[in-house]
Design an enzyme around this catalytic site. Structure first.
Site, short mmCIF file in Angstrom:
data_model
loop_
_atom_site.label_atom_id
_atom_site.label_comp_id
_atom_site.label_asym_id
_atom_site.label_seq_id
_atom_site.Cartn_x
_atom_site.Cartn_y
_atom_site.Cartn_z
N LYS A 88 75.83 83.13 12.17
CA LYS A 88 77.08 83.80 12.54
C LYS A 88 76.99 84.22 14.00
O LYS A 88 76.04 84.91 14.40
CB LYS A 88 77.24 85.03 11.64
CG LYS A 88 78.65 85.47 11.38
CD LYS A 88 78.59 86.53 10.29
CE LYS A 88 79.92 87.17 10.06
NZ LYS A 88 79.77 88.36 9.20
C1 E4P Z 1 82.33 89.61 7.45
O1 E4P Z 1 82.01 88.52 7.84
C2 E4P Z 1 82.75 90.69 8.35
O2 E4P Z 1 81.70 91.06 9.18
C3 E4P Z 1 83.24 91.85 7.53
O3 E4P Z 1 84.15 91.35 6.55
C4 E4P Z 1 83.86 92.95 8.36
O4 E4P Z 1 84.43 93.89 7.49
P1 E4P Z 1 84.82 95.38 7.95
O5 E4P Z 1 85.98 95.29 8.89
O6 E4P Z 1 85.18 96.08 6.68
O7 E4P Z 1 83.60 95.95 8.62
#
Ligand code: E4P
Length: 217
Positions: free
Chosen positions: A83
């Site tokens: 990622k």
């Molecule tokens: C996933 O890949 C993201 O990092 C995550 O869904 C972010 O979520 P949040 O906005 O609740 O932190």
């Protein structure tokens, strides 16, 4: 539509994986911090548990270090998805790793223009954050709709992974739009199947069944 779990909590992943509903996992530095464990060990354990893609996020912001981190994470297991943030260095790392056969999830996407860049960089997944857009008064689902339209138009293979999901309605809306994946915190997976009328109806059926004195087995 595939459902990924948005957590680094190995116990929650183990339990929910048994439902057969989990197609992958996403983590991020905040989720790793919350789990309080080493990123390499945690990622390896999740990869061994779950058959699908497991996103592990780099933390460097410059190209060279980010690439080294990405290669180290990718070497953990075949189902690791590296990622990277939606920055110019993140896109460069995405292109390099994707060209070498590693799955890449480009994260922190907040515009269709950014999603276009990620697809051109060969991303396997683009992660638009719907909840964080809603939080500032924008419409996160409009972005999902725009990205799907744009990707269809040019036949990009990048999968739209709806992230920052706040509740079951986000999941339904994403499914209605034809998003490829949603990543959800464990509690939302539970909310997806629970309904008070199901519980009430089941209680009534069981009470009536009790009165018959019968047994199926
Ligand atoms: C996933 O890949 C993201 O990092 C995550 O869904 C972010 O979520 P949040 O906005 O609740 O932190």
């Amino acid at each position: 539509m595939k459902i990924f779990l948005d957590t680094a909590d190995i116990d929650e992943i183990r339990t929910l994986n048994e439902t057969g509903m989990v197609d992958g996992v996403t983590t991020n530095p905040s989720l790793i911090a919350k789990a309080g464990r080493n990123i390499l060990d945690t990622t390896a354990e999740i990869c061994a548990l779950v058959d699908g893609p497991v996103s592990a996020e780099v933390t460097a912001t410059d190209y060279e270090t980010m690439l080294k981190e990405g290669e180290k994470l990718a070497a953990i297991a075949e189902n690791v998805t590296v990622k990277v943030p939606l920055t110019i260095d993140g896109l460069r790392v995405c292109k390099h790793l994707s060209d070498n056969g590693t799955m890449v999830n480009v994260t922190l996407c907040f515009s269709a223009a950014q999603a276009l860049m990620a697809a051109k960089a060969g991303a396997s997944f683009i992660s638009p954050f719907v909840g964080r857009l809603d939080d500032i008064g924008a419409d996160g689902m409009n972005l999902i709709s725009d990205i799907i339209t744009l990707y269809d138009q040019y036949h990009f293979n990048t999968e739209v992974l709806v992230a920052s999901v706040r509740g079951p309605q986000h999941v339904v809306d994403a499914a209605l739009l034809g998003a490829d994946v949603v990543t959800i915190p464990p509690k939302i997976l539970t909310q997806l199947y629970q309904h008070p009328l199901t519980d009430k109806g089941l209680a009534a059926f069981l009470a009536d069944w009790e009165k018959t004195g019968q047994s199926i087995l």
